[in-house]
Design an enzyme around this catalytic site. Structure first.
Site, PDB file in Angstrom:
ATOM      1  N   GLU A  87      79.084 -11.244  43.175  1.00 34.99           N
ATOM      2  CA  GLU A  87      77.857 -11.958  43.535  1.00 34.99           C
ATOM      3  C   GLU A  87      77.558 -11.763  45.023  1.00 34.99           C
ATOM      4  O   GLU A  87      76.411 -11.511  45.427  1.00 34.99           O
ATOM      5  CB  GLU A  87      78.044 -13.438  43.217  1.00 34.99           C
ATOM      6  CG  GLU A  87      76.791 -14.274  43.247  1.00 34.99           C
ATOM      7  CD  GLU A  87      77.096 -15.693  42.765  1.00 34.99           C
ATOM      8  OE1 GLU A  87      76.869 -15.962  41.576  1.00 34.99           O
ATOM      9  OE2 GLU A  87      77.568 -16.507  43.577  1.00 34.99           O
ATOM     10  N   GLY A 220      37.309 -29.725  68.796  1.00 34.97           N
ATOM     11  CA  GLY A 220      36.385 -28.597  68.829  1.00 34.97           C
ATOM     12  C   GLY A 220      35.315 -28.727  67.768  1.00 34.97           C
ATOM     13  O   GLY A 220      35.361 -29.605  66.895  1.00 34.97           O
ATOM     14  N   MET A 221      34.335 -27.838  67.847  1.00 33.84           N
ATOM     15  CA  MET A 221      33.246 -27.838  66.872  1.00 33.84           C
ATOM     16  C   MET A 221      33.776 -27.475  65.493  1.00 33.84           C
ATOM     17  O   MET A 221      34.883 -26.959  65.349  1.00 33.84           O
ATOM     18  CB  MET A 221      32.155 -26.836  67.297  1.00 33.84           C
ATOM     19  CG  MET A 221      32.629 -25.394  67.352  1.00 33.84           C
ATOM     20  SD  MET A 221      31.337 -24.220  67.841  1.00 33.84           S
ATOM     21  CE  MET A 221      30.551 -23.923  66.264  1.00 33.84           C
ATOM     22  N   GLY A 222      32.990 -27.760  64.474  1.00 27.91           N
ATOM     23  CA  GLY A 222      33.381 -27.445  63.112  1.00 27.91           C
ATOM     24  C   GLY A 222      33.630 -25.959  62.927  1.00 27.91           C
ATOM     25  O   GLY A 222      32.954 -25.119  63.513  1.00 27.91           O
ATOM     26  N   GLY A 223      34.636 -25.630  62.109  1.00 30.16           N
ATOM     27  CA  GLY A 223      34.885 -24.234  61.775  1.00 30.16           C
ATOM     28  C   GLY A 223      35.734 -23.475  62.754  1.00 30.16           C
ATOM     29  O   GLY A 223      35.950 -22.270  62.587  1.00 30.16           O
ATOM     30  N   LYS A 226      40.740 -25.905  63.588  1.00 25.69           N
ATOM     31  CA  LYS A 226      41.621 -26.991  64.046  1.00 25.69           C
ATOM     32  C   LYS A 226      42.658 -27.339  62.987  1.00 25.69           C
ATOM     33  O   LYS A 226      43.848 -27.472  63.287  1.00 25.69           O
ATOM     34  CB  LYS A 226      40.763 -28.233  64.382  1.00 25.69           C
ATOM     35  CG  LYS A 226      39.732 -28.012  65.460  1.00 25.69           C
ATOM     36  CD  LYS A 226      38.926 -29.261  65.758  1.00 25.69           C
ATOM     37  CE  LYS A 226      38.068 -29.693  64.582  1.00 25.69           C
ATOM     38  NZ  LYS A 226      36.997 -28.745  64.261  1.00 25.69           N
ATOM     39  N   THR A 227      42.213 -27.482  61.742  1.00 20.16           N
ATOM     40  CA  THR A 227      43.132 -27.842  60.657  1.00 20.16           C
ATOM     41  C   THR A 227      44.155 -26.743  60.433  1.00 20.16           C
ATOM     42  O   THR A 227      45.355 -27.015  60.258  1.00 20.16           O
ATOM     43  CB  THR A 227      42.340 -28.094  59.361  1.00 20.16           C
ATOM     44  OG1 THR A 227      41.410 -29.153  59.586  1.00 20.16           O
ATOM     45  CG2 THR A 227      43.275 -28.458  58.220  1.00 20.16           C
TER      46      THR A 227
END
Length: 949
Positions: A87, A220-223, A226-227
């Site tokens: 193994e 920050g702004m959307g898109g 950040k996530t």
């Protein structure tokens, strides 16, 4: 570095494979280790029950090949099992063959000396000897076993003898296993990701060895990703913490299920048990103690208010244990500030190189565009303007489409935003109140790129409370302020704003609140289709053919607040052949480049007007007599060459800026201008018919009077005596005496004036900064004049001296050494061949800047106190002598820049390099900025206007 979801590790069936000797550890250590791994939700392969035999070997090999990490538990009798040894051989072969697949082997030495495994001594040597005695174990197999044992024992692993208890050992193994798997499986995110500046900047904010609770805000702004950034950080580093929770869409979850649900979800994840707490304000003390005793890593994604933040992590993050890290993502900076978070990172837009990569990964499954799609990809990337969401959406949208479809889709985006992208940006817009929405739409359709203070004043007069409103837009990253204090907006957010306005009336633009599309504005104006709904019109007149407006064009637009006809190219495509009737009395901003009439309509009510700009107009007389314009702050009639009468502005007590430059027919400045108590700037440069600037008083707020190239100006009699810091430009003055206004003036900030004998009489402390230019129609040698000027008291106190375009001056007098206060010396476009050697005797001189002096051949040794030397575009420069440096208490900061000095000899290059290294440890950027700000705009204006004339 780019990560793609197609990586091999993400396709493995098992996270961990445990190899062990059953009779040694099956019911004790290995069972506890397996349970601990399962509690962390790792898919772990372990062979407990099946009988070893030929039938199951192929299944075992298959499981090995489908595993990512191997834990090999070396116990006392591990080597006595040929099954375990085979193994191990298979595991090590898998590891060696799949280096690119990041297979990891971690040995655990359980009550056995690692050296016994490595050298095959002790129980391991005894076991191998027994195997050798058996006929069915050939030499090759024996060597494979030994090699596998040697390789595995040389890997970094765990030794049970170094741990006080088995639970400590298992806890440590589990933590390291999670860490190694997390590092490998960053690729398993369901989206493509690029490790860019944003990632590394945020990671640098996390101090893993800190005992303090760290809360980091990502804003920050959307898109902007950040996530995704927070998720990557969580996946890579949460294994270092005892508790962890990645809580996505916090606000949405709390709105849908309530704050109690959200709090229970977070605490249950951290403590790894189901909790049911009635309120985040009534958390039992036992749970608080448990949380305080553990080090946690928490990501709270998309938080919209600080109260929610406090409910989840406690007021003053009072629930969190020492060394805990919390990352909060939000589109509203104020949430972080009001929540007491001081480490705030604003996500930057992606650079063009990474943008192409990210787009291509989604469009083509590789990091560069496919052949034939390079230009089309560039159009898509330009449209996204560094927004990761837009890059991903567009890449997926255009994937597998033909070139014709690409072209059509990209053309459509110019008219209609993509719904998926648009919906993300609207989340922030929908959270604004009505006044803030008005401000946002005005900026999107009208004021993008305008100076913040100017916008604020105009929108305040519209009743929009713009001081707090613009601040809120900044917090939500819907707008930003650039280095010139101008309001800017991302192109995609601007398009979203314009789309919101379009939706007010899809078929009839004249029914919308704001008009800014050139074709739509043209149609509304030409066909008189305006309505009371129209509040703002921005018309780029260069984009349309000639249009004749009717006198009643604006009569229906009773609520028109903002009107701009921009024509920076001088096309003058808008005409008023029959004059102009009423203009709405609600106008706060009125701009009309090339305004075609001789005067404003007599019926025009200006009481609400804040800014009036009629550059390049045909105006001869702005208005008759005194007009009541109480809110007016700025008049700009620049380039109105037909203007023959300066307007009387007595009825405009709030006027700050009067711009009358290039009004070539204007003979005098109306004295009412100087009676204005708030006047800050008066510009009459290029007014070649101007003969007099006269007043018995002067605005106490005046800080800039520009009269560059006013060649017929004979009288300047305005009392400047009590004004400190005034900037005064009189480069066209041709008199033999100083203007009477300057005889007793002191403490001017800037003074632009020709080289003249009259400057010999300057009083001490007359000015800090003086810029000298050539004198027109003067045959006197400027060298002689300059030599006399340097001996005057006024020049003894000059700190900054600038020479601009004086072709008759081939050298600077040695008497420059008398300027004991001189700190900076700047030369633009001069005919000098060398600086005087006496420059090195200037005790305060720190900055020397020489630009475009084409005849300059040598620079002598400078003072040891020089901090900055800039020499640009001096094509004849051959020699730079070494500056004498003597040791003193503090080493001198120095910055040397030589650009496009093509003829410098090698010795001079070595001299410059040696000087730079001798006295320099770092660059004092504050000094550079201070001296580079020497009214370069006025210098450029003088050069351009002088050459044009």
């Amino acid at each position: 570095m780019a990560f793609s979801s197609s990586h091999g590790a993400s396709q493995k069936k098992y996270d961990v494979f445990i190899s062990f000797r059953g009779e040694d550890t099956r019911t004790c250590f290995t069972s506890h280790l397996h349970a601990a791994l399962c509690r962390t939700h790792l898919h772990t392969y372990i062979d407990y029950k099946i009988e070893k035999g030929d039938d199951v070997w192929s299944e075992l090999v298959k499981a090995i090949k489908q595993s990512t990490l191997f834990l090999v538990v070396f116990s006392e009798n591990y080597a006595s099992s040929t099954w375990c040894l085979n193994e191990l051989v298979e595991i090590m072969e898998c590891s060696n063959k799949n280096e690119d697949d990041n297979v990891v082997v971690v040995p655990v030495f359980y009550h056995v000396d690692p050296s016994h495994v490595r050298k095959q001594t002790g129980s391991y040597g005894t076991a191998l000897e027994k195997h050798m005695e058996q006929d069915n174990n050939g030499d090759k197999m024996m060597q494979n076993w030994k090699n596998a044992l040697f390789q595995a024992a040389n890997l970094s692993g765990f030794h049970s003898a170094t741990y006080r208890t088995e639970s400590d050992l298992i806890e440590d193994i589990t933590r390291v296993v999670l860490g190694k798997l997390n590092q490998q499986c960053t690729n398993d995110l369901t989206c493509n990701f690029i490790l860019d500046e944003n990632y590394w900047s945020i990671q640098s904010l996390i101090k893993f060895d800190s005992a303090q609770v760290q809360i980091i805000g990502i804003w920050g702004m959307g898109g902007t990703g950040k996530t995704t950034l927070a998720s990557i950080l969580f996946q890579r580093f949460s294994f270092k913490y005892e508790g962890s929770c990645l809580f996505e869409k916090v606000t949405e979850v709390s709105k849908r299920h309530g704050i109690n649900y959200a709090c229970n979800k977070l605490l249950s994840k951290l403590l790894r048990e189901d909790l049911d707490i009635d309120s985040p304000k009534l958390i039992p003390s036992m749970i608080r103690r448990r949380l305080k005793s553990m080090k946690s890593f928490i990501v709270l994604d998309d938080v919209h208010n600080s109260e929610l933040l406090q409910n989840l992590i406690g007021v003053g993050h009072g629930w969190l244990g020492s060394g805990s890290t919390v990352i909060v993502t939000t589109r509203d900076k104020h949430v972080l500030i009001s929540g007491g978070i001081d480490k705030i990172y604003e996500v930057k837009k992606m650079n063009s190189r990474n943008s192409v990569k990210l787009f291509s990964m989604n469009a083509f499954d590789k990091v560069s565009p496919k052949d034939g799609y390079v230009e089309l990809s560039k159009r898509a990337v330009d449209y996204a303007n560094g927004n990761p969401l837009a890059l991903k959406v567009l890449g997926s949208l255009l994937r597998c489409k033909s070139e014709i479809e690409w072209d059509c889709a990209l053309a459509k985006l110019k008219k209609i935003p993509n719904n998926e992208i648009d919906s993300i940006f609207r989340l922030s817009y929908d959270e604004l109140d009505d006044k803030e929405k008005d401000i946002f739409l005005d900026i999107a359709c009208f004021f993008k790129g305008h100076e913040r203070n100017s916008i604020t004043k105009i929108l305040n007069e519209c009743g929009f409370f713009a001081d707090i409103g613009i601040s809120h837009l900044l917090d939500k990253a819907l707008v930003r302020v650039d280095s010139k204090n101008c309001i800017q907006m991302h192109d995609l957010i601007q398009e979203m704003g314009k789309q919101i306005v379009r939706e007010e009336s899809h078929k009839n633009p004249g029914q919308r609140s704001r008009l800014c599309d050139p074709k739509e504005v043209y149609d509304v104006l030409k066909n008189n289709r305006g309505s009371k709904n129209v509040e703002a019109i921005f018309f780029d007149a260069t984009q349309c053919t000639h249009v004749n407006l009717r006198p009643d064009t604006f009569e229906k637009m009773k609520n028109l607040r903002l009107l701009a006809f921009q024509d920076q190219k001088g096309v003058k495509s808008v005409s008023l052949p029959h004059g102009l009737g009423l203009l709405p009395e609600n106008l706060r901003y009125f701009l009309w480049d090339g305004y075609p009439l001789k005067t404003l309509p007599p019926t025009f009510c200006l009481e609400m007007l804040v800014e009036l700009s009629l550059t390049g107009s045909l105006v001869e007389k702005l208005w008759n007599g005194v007009l009541n314009v109480p809110n007016l702050e700025k008049i700009d009639l620049s380039g109105s060459t037909k203007l023959i009468e300066c307007p009387n502005v007595s009825g405009s007590p709030n006027l700050k800026y009067v711009l009358l430059d290039e009004c070539e027919s204007m003979p005098e400045v109306d004295s009412s201008i100087f009676h204005l108590q708030k006047l800050e700037v008066l510009n009459v440069s290029g007014c070649t018919s101007l003969k007099s600037i006269s007043s018995n008083t002067c605005s106490p707020a005046l800080r800039q009077l520009s009269a560059i190239n006013c060649f017929n100006l004979k009288d300047l009699s305005v009392p400047f005596d009590y004004l400190d810091g005034l900037g005064l430009s009189l480069t066209g003055w041709d008199g033999n005496e100083l203007p009477s206004s300057l005889l007793h003036a002191k403490n001017l900030g800037n003074f632009f004036f020709p080289i003249s004998d009259c400057l010999v009489n300057l009083t001490e402390n007359f000015v800090d900064r003086i810029c000298l230019v050539k004198q027109r129609n003067c045959q006197q040698d400027p060298f002689i004049t300059l030599d006399k000027m340097f001996t005057s008291p006024g020049f003894q106190s000059v700190k900054n001296l600038v020479f601009v375009d004086i072709p008759m001056l081939s050298e600077i007098p040695d008497s420059i050494s008398l300027l004991s206060s001189l700190e900076s010396l700047i030369l633009f476009d001069m005919a000098i061949k060398s600086l005087p050697e006496t420059v090195k005797y200037l005790p305060q001189l720190k900055f020397v800047d020489i630009h475009d002096c084409k005849l300059l051949q040598s620079i002598p040794a400078l003072s040891q106190f020089i901090q900055i030397l800039v020499v640009w575009n001096c094509e004849s420069l051959e020699e730079v002598l070494s500056s004498t440096r003597e040791p003193y208490d503090e080493p001198n900061v120095c910055f040397i820049s030589l650009l496009n000095c093509k003829n410098m000899d090698s010795h001079s290059y070595q001299t410059v390099l040696k000087d730079a290294m001798d006295g320099i440890e770092l660059v004092n950027m504050r000094i550079i900025i201070k001296f580079f700000h020497v009214d370069n705009e006025d210098v450029k204006r003088h050069l351009l206007s002088d050459r044009a004339s």
